[in-house]
Design a protein around this motif. Structure first.
Motif, PDB file in Angstrom:
ATOM      1  N   ASP A 150       6.092  -8.491   6.039  1.00 48.13           N
ATOM      2  CA  ASP A 150       4.807  -8.479   5.342  1.00 48.13           C
ATOM      3  C   ASP A 150       5.079  -8.828   3.883  1.00 48.13           C
ATOM      4  OD1 ASP A 150       2.375  -8.011   4.154  1.00 48.13           O
ATOM      5  OD2 ASP A 150       2.120  -5.983   4.938  1.00 48.13           O
ATOM      6  N   MET A 151       4.475  -9.919   3.427  1.00 51.27           N
ATOM      7  CA  MET A 151       4.783 -10.457   2.106  1.00 51.27           C
ATOM      8  C   MET A 151       4.097  -9.738   0.946  1.00 51.27           C
ATOM      9  SD  MET A 151       6.995 -12.929   2.480  1.00 51.27           S
ATOM     10  CE  MET A 151       6.888 -13.848   0.942  1.00 51.27           C
ATOM     11  N   HIS A 152       3.152  -8.822   1.237  1.00 52.20           N
ATOM     12  CA  HIS A 152       2.482  -8.168   0.104  1.00 52.20           C
ATOM     13  C   HIS A 152       1.780  -6.888   0.514  1.00 52.20           C
ATOM     14  CE1 HIS A 152       0.616  -8.084  -3.920  1.00 52.20           C
ATOM     15  NE2 HIS A 152      -0.422  -7.550  -3.301  1.00 52.20           N
ATOM     16  N   CYS A 153       2.106  -5.802  -0.170  1.00 50.14           N
ATOM     17  CA  CYS A 153       1.309  -4.579  -0.102  1.00 50.14           C
ATOM     18  C   CYS A 153       1.325  -3.926  -1.483  1.00 50.14           C
ATOM     19  CB  CYS A 153       1.828  -3.608   0.965  1.00 50.14           C
ATOM     20  SG  CYS A 153       3.302  -2.670   0.489  1.00 50.14           S
ATOM     21  N   ASP A 154       0.331  -3.063  -1.729  1.00 46.61           N
ATOM     22  CA  ASP A 154       0.204  -2.377  -3.015  1.00 46.61           C
ATOM     23  C   ASP A 154       0.435  -0.876  -2.866  1.00 46.61           C
ATOM     24  OD1 ASP A 154      -0.654  -4.302  -5.205  1.00 46.61           O
ATOM     25  OD2 ASP A 154      -2.062  -4.848  -3.632  1.00 46.61           O
ATOM     26  N   THR A 155       1.304  -0.501  -1.964  1.00 51.10           N
ATOM     27  CA  THR A 155       1.530   0.905  -1.654  1.00 51.10           C
ATOM     28  C   THR A 155       2.124   1.681  -2.825  1.00 51.10           C
ATOM     29  OG1 THR A 155       1.844   0.242   0.656  1.00 51.10           O
ATOM     30  CG2 THR A 155       2.569   2.451   0.042  1.00 51.10           C
ATOM     31  N   ILE A 156       2.995   1.049  -3.610  1.00 51.38           N
ATOM     32  CA  ILE A 156       3.551   1.730  -4.783  1.00 51.38           C
ATOM     33  C   ILE A 156       2.424   2.114  -5.742  1.00 51.38           C
ATOM     34  CG2 ILE A 156       5.116   1.577  -6.756  1.00 51.38           C
ATOM     35  CD1 ILE A 156       6.696  -0.521  -5.246  1.00 51.38           C
ATOM     36  N   TRP A 157       1.540   1.179  -6.000  1.00 50.06           N
ATOM     37  CA  TRP A 157       0.396   1.414  -6.890  1.00 50.06           C
ATOM     38  C   TRP A 157      -0.475   2.551  -6.369  1.00 50.06           C
ATOM     39  CZ3 TRP A 157      -4.891  -0.919  -6.222  1.00 50.06           C
ATOM     40  CH2 TRP A 157      -5.719  -0.668  -7.328  1.00 50.06           C
ATOM     41  N   LYS A 158      -0.744   2.538  -5.065  1.00 47.75           N
ATOM     42  CA  LYS A 158      -1.585   3.588  -4.488  1.00 47.75           C
ATOM     43  C   LYS A 158      -0.913   4.954  -4.588  1.00 47.75           C
ATOM     44  CE  LYS A 158      -4.289   4.677  -0.302  1.00 47.75           C
ATOM     45  NZ  LYS A 158      -5.298   5.431  -1.051  1.00 47.75           N
ATOM     46  N   LEU A 159       0.369   5.020  -4.290  1.00 45.57           N
ATOM     47  CA  LEU A 159       1.085   6.291  -4.366  1.00 45.57           C
ATOM     48  C   LEU A 159       1.164   6.825  -5.795  1.00 45.57           C
ATOM     49  CD1 LEU A 159       4.101   5.721  -1.926  1.00 45.57           C
ATOM     50  CD2 LEU A 159       2.272   7.405  -1.638  1.00 45.57           C
ATOM     51  N   MET A 160       1.482   5.943  -6.738  1.00 50.45           N
ATOM     52  CA  MET A 160       1.721   6.380  -8.118  1.00 50.45           C
ATOM     53  C   MET A 160       0.445   6.554  -8.931  1.00 50.45           C
ATOM     54  SD  MET A 160       5.076   4.417  -9.565  1.00 50.45           S
ATOM     55  CE  MET A 160       4.981   5.333 -11.110  1.00 50.45           C
ATOM     56  N   ASP A 161      -0.463   5.576  -8.834  1.00 50.97           N
ATOM     57  CA  ASP A 161      -1.584   5.523  -9.773  1.00 50.97           C
ATOM     58  C   ASP A 161      -2.910   5.982  -9.191  1.00 50.97           C
ATOM     59  OD1 ASP A 161       0.328   4.465 -11.377  1.00 50.97           O
ATOM     60  OD2 ASP A 161      -0.530   2.459 -11.516  1.00 50.97           O
ATOM     61  N   LEU A 162      -3.091   5.846  -7.884  1.00 48.79           N
ATOM     62  CA  LEU A 162      -4.367   6.208  -7.277  1.00 48.79           C
ATOM     63  C   LEU A 162      -4.319   7.590  -6.643  1.00 48.79           C
ATOM     64  CD1 LEU A 162      -5.419   2.792  -5.665  1.00 48.79           C
ATOM     65  CD2 LEU A 162      -5.923   3.674  -7.944  1.00 48.79           C
ATOM     66  N   ASP A 163      -3.534   7.741  -5.579  1.00 55.46           N
ATOM     67  CA  ASP A 163      -3.461   9.035  -4.896  1.00 55.46           C
ATOM     68  C   ASP A 163      -2.687  10.072  -5.701  1.00 55.46           C
ATOM     69  OD1 ASP A 163      -4.793   7.753  -2.909  1.00 55.46           O
ATOM     70  OD2 ASP A 163      -3.118   7.662  -1.506  1.00 55.46           O
ATOM     71  N   LYS A 164      -1.622   9.614  -6.350  1.00 54.94           N
ATOM     72  CA  LYS A 164      -0.738  10.489  -7.125  1.00 54.94           C
ATOM     73  C   LYS A 164      -0.196  11.645  -6.286  1.00 54.94           C
ATOM     74  CE  LYS A 164      -2.960   9.261 -11.484  1.00 54.94           C
ATOM     75  NZ  LYS A 164      -3.635   9.722 -12.720  1.00 54.94           N
ATOM     76  N   LYS A 165       0.029  11.355  -5.013  1.00 49.06           N
ATOM     77  CA  LYS A 165       0.646  12.331  -4.113  1.00 49.06           C
ATOM     78  C   LYS A 165       1.184  11.597  -2.899  1.00 49.06           C
ATOM     79  CE  LYS A 165      -3.755  13.455  -1.856  1.00 49.06           C
ATOM     80  NZ  LYS A 165      -4.720  14.542  -1.535  1.00 49.06           N
ATOM     81  N   GLY A 166       2.063  12.276  -2.162  1.00 52.53           N
ATOM     82  CA  GLY A 166       2.658  11.667  -0.991  1.00 52.53           C
ATOM     83  C   GLY A 166       3.901  10.873  -1.326  1.00 52.53           C
ATOM     84  N   ASP A 167       4.562  10.395  -0.275  1.00 47.16           N
ATOM     85  CA  ASP A 167       5.754   9.572  -0.444  1.00 47.16           C
ATOM     86  C   ASP A 167       5.768   8.501   0.637  1.00 47.16           C
ATOM     87  OD1 ASP A 167       6.680  10.864   1.927  1.00 47.16           O
ATOM     88  OD2 ASP A 167       7.671  12.414   0.744  1.00 47.16           O
ATOM     89  N   LEU A 168       6.848   7.770   0.729  1.00 45.00           N
ATOM     90  CA  LEU A 168       6.897   6.672   1.692  1.00 45.00           C
ATOM     91  C   LEU A 168       6.784   7.138   3.140  1.00 45.00           C
ATOM     92  CD1 LEU A 168       9.535   4.010   0.556  1.00 45.00           C
ATOM     93  CD2 LEU A 168       7.052   3.762   0.728  1.00 45.00           C
ATOM     94  N   LYS A 169       7.173   8.367   3.400  1.00 44.12           N
ATOM     95  CA  LYS A 169       7.133   8.855   4.789  1.00 44.12           C
ATOM     96  C   LYS A 169       5.810   9.532   5.132  1.00 44.12           C
ATOM     97  CE  LYS A 169      10.674   9.878   7.279  1.00 44.12           C
ATOM     98  NZ  LYS A 169      11.941  10.453   7.809  1.00 44.12           N
TER      99      LYS A 169
END
Length: 318
Positions: free
Chosen positions: A5-24
């Motif tokens: 998959d060439m593009h996702c914004d999961t880092i942004w969502k974890l850090m800046d939007l949800d501000k919780k959770g991790d990769l798992k």
């Protein structure tokens, strides 16, 4: 099936939007369990500098991208049995042998260079391997997509020309998603390395300026580039919903204009909201698109190219 998959914004969502959770364990569309179920071999994770609210502008955006890189480093340290950085094609193959997902880091919003070329060298040393040179604002590279036809013809600025050349010299990938038509043309003229549209669809199917015209698809394909299918409804054809049926139409049109070596997956997972319905809401649901394309006549060989081999050919250059 193996997936890139060439593009996702999961880092942004974890850090800046949800501000919780991790990769798992998270509320995102992309997670380690989801990638495992999808057969993900490589996930490109965007370090997206969303400048709204950043008083320091592009310089603050650059600092935040460095924070995002450190965040991903820490996430990978937490789950070393499941995911690993990939800085080269050889790393990808080695991670596959170890049954780990390869995480390839990218930057979305080249404006964070803010005219300072040396920042590219720093970003490469820290693991960035693809640069989406524009987002939705004019920056030091040039001009983004626009509904204004005259604005769409504006191309790379002098710094942008040199920066695109430097990206290629550093064995990184130039990404023209979000770029104006003029910038797109200029990039194909001056790039010294691989060029992709990591998360862009077909303008003939859905007349949105973020999508590629048939001429752009042909020219990008002729240069050895490729495009990743974006799951955002507004780029597929329905503003508030994301349907597999529309995805298949875009994929087959990409093949018609650019050949079997052109389409990739560029989901844009976690990079958009406002969808009342999504046929594929998470990575673990990717088999739905596979089956839909198969029913429409895509062979296993073609599906393997769309899912994996076309993108792997691009990633051989990093």
């Amino acid at each position: 099936m193996k997936l890139i998959d060439m593009h996702c914004d999961t880092i942004w969502k974890l850090m800046d939007l949800d501000k919780k959770g991790d990769l798992k364990d998270n509320l995102c569309a992309v997670s380690i369990p989801g990638m495992k179920k999808a057969g993900t071999a490589v996930q490109l994770f965007a370090c997206f500098a969303y400048l709204q609210g950043m008083e320091g502008g592009y310089d603050e955006g650059y600092r935040h991208v460095l924070e995002m890189i450190r965040f991903m480093d820490s996430e990978i340290e937490k789950f070393p049995e499941d995911v690993a950085h990939a800085y080269s094609y050889e790393d990808i193959l080695e991670n596959e042998r170890k049954k780990k997902v390869s995480a390839v880091l990218t930057v979305e919003e080249g404006g964070i260079l803010n005219g300072e070329m040396e920042r590219l060298d720093v970003l490469r040393k820290k693991g960035i391997r693809l640069v989406t040179i524009l987002w939705n604002n004019e920056n030091c590279f040039g001009y983004p997509v626009s509904k204004d036809k005259d604005a769409m013809m504006k191309g790379l600025k002098p710094f942008g020309v040199e920066a695109v050349k430097r990206i290629g010299e550093l064995k990184m990938i130039t990404d023209v998603s979000h770029s104006s038509d003029g910038v797109f043309s200029d990039v194909l003229e001056c790039a010294k390395g691989p060029v992709v549209a990591s998360h862009s669809n077909c303008r003939e199917i859905c007349p949105h300026p973020r999508n590629l015209s048939d001429s752009m698809i042909r020219k990008l394909a002729e240069k050895g580039g490729a495009a990743g299918l974006n799951f955002y409804g507004a780029f597929l054809g329905t503003r508030d919903a994301s349907y597999v049926e529309e995805m298949t139409a875009h994929v087959f049109h990409m093949i018609k204009c650019g050949g079997e070596g052109f389409p990739m997956i560029g989901s844009d997972f976690d990079g958009f909201s406002g969808m009342g319905h999504m046929d594929i809401p998470k990575a673990e649901n990717m088999d739905r698109l596979w089956e839909a394309l198969k029913k429409k006549g895509a062979t296993e060989t073609i599906l393997d190219k769309i899912w994996y081999r076309n993108a792997l050919g691009i990633l051989k250059e990093i």
